[in-house]
Motif scaffolding. Structure first.
Motif, mmCIF file in Angstrom:
data_model
loop_
_atom_site.group_PDB
_atom_site.id
_atom_site.type_symbol
_atom_site.label_atom_id
_atom_site.label_comp_id
_atom_site.label_asym_id
_atom_site.label_seq_id
_atom_site.Cartn_x
_atom_site.Cartn_y
_atom_site.Cartn_z
ATOM 1 N N VAL B 542 0.972 -1.207 -0.207
ATOM 2 C CA VAL B 542 0.002 0.032 0.084
ATOM 3 C C VAL B 542 0.916 1.219 -0.269
ATOM 4 O O VAL B 542 0.834 2.093 -0.701
ATOM 5 C CB VAL B 542 -0.982 0.083 1.363
ATOM 6 C CG1 VAL B 542 -1.678 1.409 1.233
ATOM 7 C CG2 VAL B 542 -1.934 -1.166 1.073
ATOM 8 N N ILE B 543 1.867 1.438 0.887
ATOM 9 C CA ILE B 543 2.844 2.397 1.153
ATOM 10 C C ILE B 543 3.470 2.742 -0.352
ATOM 11 O O ILE B 543 3.609 3.791 -0.763
ATOM 12 C CB ILE B 543 3.677 2.347 2.016
ATOM 13 C CG1 ILE B 543 3.021 2.487 3.656
ATOM 14 C CG2 ILE B 543 4.774 3.363 2.246
ATOM 15 C CD1 ILE B 543 3.691 2.008 4.768
ATOM 16 N N LEU B 544 4.137 1.576 -0.809
ATOM 17 C CA LEU B 544 4.752 1.820 -2.108
ATOM 18 C C LEU B 544 3.780 2.209 -3.412
ATOM 19 O O LEU B 544 4.186 3.104 -4.116
ATOM 20 C CB LEU B 544 5.258 0.472 -2.506
ATOM 21 C CG LEU B 544 6.694 0.104 -2.276
ATOM 22 C CD1 LEU B 544 7.104 -1.294 -2.405
ATOM 23 C CD2 LEU B 544 7.554 1.245 -3.160
ATOM 24 N N THR B 545 2.561 1.894 -3.149
ATOM 25 C CA THR B 545 1.663 1.999 -4.276
ATOM 26 C C THR B 545 1.243 3.686 -4.155
ATOM 27 O O THR B 545 1.357 4.403 -5.175
ATOM 28 C CB THR B 545 0.329 1.407 -4.167
ATOM 29 O OG1 THR B 545 0.631 -0.151 -4.081
ATOM 30 C CG2 THR B 545 -0.697 1.835 -5.242
ATOM 31 N N ILE B 546 1.174 4.130 -2.849
ATOM 32 C CA ILE B 546 1.052 5.451 -2.647
ATOM 33 C C ILE B 546 2.127 6.304 -3.266
ATOM 34 O O ILE B 546 2.114 7.289 -3.928
ATOM 35 C CB ILE B 546 0.685 5.961 -1.254
ATOM 36 C CG1 ILE B 546 -0.572 5.299 -0.835
ATOM 37 C CG2 ILE B 546 0.552 7.351 -1.075
ATOM 38 C CD1 ILE B 546 -0.763 5.116 0.395
ATOM 39 N N TYR B 547 3.475 5.920 -2.878
ATOM 40 C CA TYR B 547 4.697 6.702 -3.094
ATOM 41 C C TYR B 547 4.784 6.606 -4.778
ATOM 42 O O TYR B 547 5.080 7.424 -5.216
ATOM 43 C CB TYR B 547 5.706 6.038 -2.515
ATOM 44 C CG TYR B 547 7.173 6.648 -2.819
ATOM 45 C CD1 TYR B 547 7.579 7.588 -2.490
ATOM 46 C CD2 TYR B 547 7.934 5.881 -3.762
ATOM 47 C CE1 TYR B 547 8.905 8.346 -2.973
ATOM 48 C CE2 TYR B 547 9.172 6.213 -4.186
ATOM 49 C CZ TYR B 547 9.596 7.644 -3.673
ATOM 50 O OH TYR B 547 10.673 7.991 -4.234
#
Lengths: 261, 562
Positions: B542-547
């Protein structure tokens, strides 16, 4: 000498194999109304779009004030206002809300109190002769009113240069007259205006200098008197000069004009 | 106008439609490759649906003792019935934009062309346009039915023509119905009715395929009780009879039902075409008259926002958020469509609460995660439609608005980050609130425990955060690459991959322990460690996707030209 507010140096824009703007150089000064003329597809809108950051030039430099539009887009954009030919406006906002929205995009609220901004918006609607329409939804506006709102949005942040693409097309004579008067008034206040138009009479009457672009190249630049001199026709209309320069005036008409002289 | 002229015009219009299609998808080598690539992806997804449906249908066949002669016609009846419903509701939704709101109509009607030819060309293309979604979803399931029944080759040869024949009847009827209704009802009301029909069609889908074919078995049981002669009077019955005969190699038996279906399709299509022509022209004229009247009523001062009132949060981010909301609340067409998705969400929660679905092979967690996926999709769609700054019909009429709406942001001194995060925030907040309410209600209704309810809410939050980031990150990319026409497929693929990457590990962590038990080494891994590892993996995704979405979105926003 005043520093230019807009400088284009050897600007080129290509779309695939088509060169829409070819090595164009141009300077516009504060308080000047600059008419940018050319046949359809000559590269007028492309040039304006490069000046406003909507397109990136393939080569060359576009500078607003001291800021390059590609290198320092946010600083450069603070100086300009833009009124497209047929802008997408938010139909579900009122005119006042739309202009307020734009004012906040330019962070006017941050620098001045909200009441100052509101006062300015109110003044603009009064100046634009539509104070009673300010709180109606944009979707109910006529074409002329939409154009006025777009101009108001372009001026709300005290822009130093305003780009207008065909500002009078589709306007009734009264609105067109109003727009022309506004441009002269703004120029008097030191705002530079760069406008494209197909109506030669407008360019002739209100523009201080005129640039003619043809097939992406700037083929003529100067005041009306200078253009006449360049064309060798001191009593010609701008229309004649334009058609002659862009090669759209047939030899028969040219002969007639010569005979008239 | 001579008849010959009308026929010529008809073919000119058809050729024009074909040219538009060709230029949209195959004009350059790059576009052709892109189209073919997406077609391959679609075929891959269709294969996936076929394989998934094979599993469910095997269970349904087994429930009826594996008797192909008995169960196949029932299954096909159910599928063709669903196809009819779906095609009808799809038809109801596309008629208004294609027949009344299409931007080229004013031009075409002003030209000296035969009105009949114009109508006939539009009618024909709409008939072909309506079943596009069903082709993607239902055709693979029909093929799966053939695989499970070990059908003869004739079944596969017949299934596509029968598919279109079954679609032709509801498509023609839906066009006729809407054109007739336009005389009495406003387009807005018709749109709502169309949306409700669409919702019913999807509910039917959930009932049919929920659990391990439990709903399907119930429907089959109902169909089994119905007299066969009655079923055969309707297109699904005819199509099922014909396809069953083909599947069992009874070639003589497939001729009569196929002929009946062909005749019925032809009669209804041609009948609708001729009967509704006059109605169409009257309806078109009526809508032209309505438009100016509506504008006059809209010209009242808007009192909701006083010019003197300060908008609560200042700053440019909140400015963008507030303006999106202002527009959404006033854009009645978008608000109503969003309301329909909201109703679908409510309908889904109620249906899932009423139908106690049996546990899947991975336990109840898999079903719960499936629910979360659907809830996130419906709440995001409702909010996305609500906040888009133009009505759907305007966008359908001029898809360039999707990009043109950004001209002001692009000209203003607004950074890509400010735009990305403000759009993300404006969409994320209402979506997550809607999703939490829906999921909490579902958890309570099905009696899920506190722990799993909390985990599910966390998963919902993570999915909503990520999907909005993906959406707003991919939009500038899609616009820059001129992929608008394929945006749906492109976004769908992105979201599916994201869902799988987030939900897959969580499912294994939560419910898959037993599944992985046979892999001996898993037996030594404590359950809590599996929970922690899979949850951490999903959160990292999720965090990677947002970034990455923010990076992609901002980068392409800076590059965007218009």
């Amino acid at each position: 000498m005043t520093n230019p507010i807009l400088q284009l140096k050897n600007v080129t824009k290509r779309f695939g194999s088509l060169t829409a703007v070819d090595d164009l150089s141009l300077t516009v000064f504060p308080g000047e109304v600059f008419g940018f003329l050319g046949p359809n597809g000559a590269g007028k809108t492309t040039t304006i779009k490069m000046c406003t950051g909507l397109l990136r030039p393939n080569s060359g430099m576009v500078r607003l004030g001291t800021h390059d539009i590609v290198q320092e887009p946010l600083l450069a954009k603070r100086l300009l206002g833009y009124v497209p030919d047929n802008p997408f406006l938010y139909d579900q906002l009122t005119g006042r809300e739309f202009v307020r929205f734009v004012a906040r995009l330019y962070d006017l609220d941050g620098g001045s109190s909200s009441s100052v901004v509101e006062k300015r918006i109110q003044e603009m609607f009064e100046q634009f002769e539509m104070p009673e329409k300010a709180d109606e939804l944009i979707k109910s506006y006529s074409f002329g009113m939409r154009r006025k709102v777009a101009i108001a949005a372009a001026l709300i942040h005290n822009s130093q240069i305003v780009f207008l693409d065909e500002p009078t097309s589709g306007l009734d004579p009264k609105s067109a007259r109003w727009v022309k008067d506004l441009f002269r008034k703004l120029a008097g206040e030191g705002v530079a205006i760069l406008m494209t138009t197909h109506i030669m009479e407008i360019a002739e009457r209100i523009c201080d200098r005129i640039g003619i672009i043809h097939q992406g190249k700037l083929v003529a630049l100067g005041t009306l008197a200078e253009l006449r001199e360049e064309a060798g026709r001191s009593d010609s209309t701008l229309e004649d000069i334009f058609l002659q320069i862009t090669g759209e005036l047939d030899s028969e008409t040219l002969d007639l004009l010569d005979a008239k002289r | 106008m001579q008849r010959g002229d009308a026929v010529t015009t008809f073919f000119v219009l058809l050729a024009n439609e074909w040219l538009i299609f060709k230029n949209t998808y195959f004009r350059t080598r790059r576009r052709t490759l892109l189209t073919l690539g997406l077609l391959l992806l679609a075929l891959g997804a269709m294969t996936g649906i076929t394989l998934g449906a094979v599993g469910v249908l095997r269970a349904a066949f087994a429930a009826f003792g594996g008797m192909v002669e008995i169960v196949l016609p029932l299954v096909l009846n159910g599928l063709f019935l669903w196809l009819m419903m779906a095609a009808f509701s799809s038809g109801v939704q596309v008629v208004l934009p294609r027949f009344y709101r299409s931007p080229d109509l004013n031009l075409l009607i002003s030209l000296p062309v035969s009105a009949q030819a114009l109508f006939a060309a539009r009618f024909l293309f709409t008939m072909l346009y309506i079943p596009r979604a069903q082709l993607f979803l239902i055709l693979p399931i029909l093929i799966a039915a053939g695989i499970v029944a070990e059908a003869q080759i004739a079944f596969y040869a017949l299934v596509l023509p029968v598919f279109f024949l079954v679609c032709a009847v509801p498509a023609a009827l839906s066009i006729a119905l809407i054109i007739a209704l336009v005389r009495w009802f406003s387009p807005k009301r018709i749109m709502i009715a169309g949306g409700i029909l669409g919702m019913l069609s999807w509910l039917f889908f959930f009932v049919l395929w929920g659990g391990e074919g439990d709903g399907l078995i119930r429907i089959l049981t109902l169909l089994e009780a119905a007299p066969l002669w009655l079923l055969r009077l309707f297109p699904p019955g005819m199509a099922a009879e014909s396809s069953t005969a083909a599947a069992l190699g009874d070639f003589a038996g497939m001729i009569l039902p196929t002929a009946k279906l062909l005749a019925l399709g032809a009669i209804i299509t041609v009948g609708s075409l001729f009967l509704i022509q006059r109605l169409y022209h009257r309806g078109f004229a009526r809508l032209q008259e309505i438009a100016p009247r509506k504008k006059q009523t809209a010209a009242k001062p808007v009192l909701a926002i006083s010019p003197k009132r300060r908008i609560p949060f200042l700053g440019r981010w909140s400015n963008l958020v507030v303006v999106q909301w202002q527009q959404g609340l006033r854009n009645h067409e978008a608000a109503l469509t969003a309301l329909l998705f909201l109703l679908m969400l409510i309908g889904y929660v109620i249906t899932m609460a009423l139908f106690e679905l049996p546990l899947g092979p991975l336990g109840s967690d898999l079903i719960l995660f499936g629910h979360i996926g659907v809830i996130v999709f419906l709440s995001n769609t409702a909010v996305g439609i609500f906040l888009f700054p133009a009505s759907i019909t305007t966008v359908e009429a001029n898809p360039r608005i999707i990009k043109e709406r950004y001209w002001l942001h692009k000209v203003a001194p607004l950074s890509g980050h400010a735009l990305f995060w403000s759009e993300w925030l404006a969409n994320f907040l209402p979506s997550v609130i809607l999703g939490i309410i829906a999921l909490a209600a579902l958890n309570i209704a099905v009696g899920n425990g506190l722990w799993i309810s909390l985990v599910s809410l966390l998963v919902l939050g993570a999915l909503t955060v990520g999907t909005h980031a993906l959406d707003h990150g991919s939009t500038p990319y899609v616009l820059n690459m001129d992929l608008q026409k394929r945006e749906t497929v492109f976004s769908l693929m992105l979201f599916i991959i994201f869902y799988l990457l987030v939900l897959g590990p969580l499912t294994i962590g939560q419910g898959g322990y037993a599944l992985l038990e046979p892999l001996r080494f898993m037996g030594y891994l404590p359950q809590w460690a599996l929970y922690a590892a899979t949850t951490a993996f999903s959160m990292v995704v999720v965090i990677l996707t947002i970034y990455l979405s923010a990076k992609l979105g901002v980068n392409h926003w800076e590059k965007m030209e218009m």
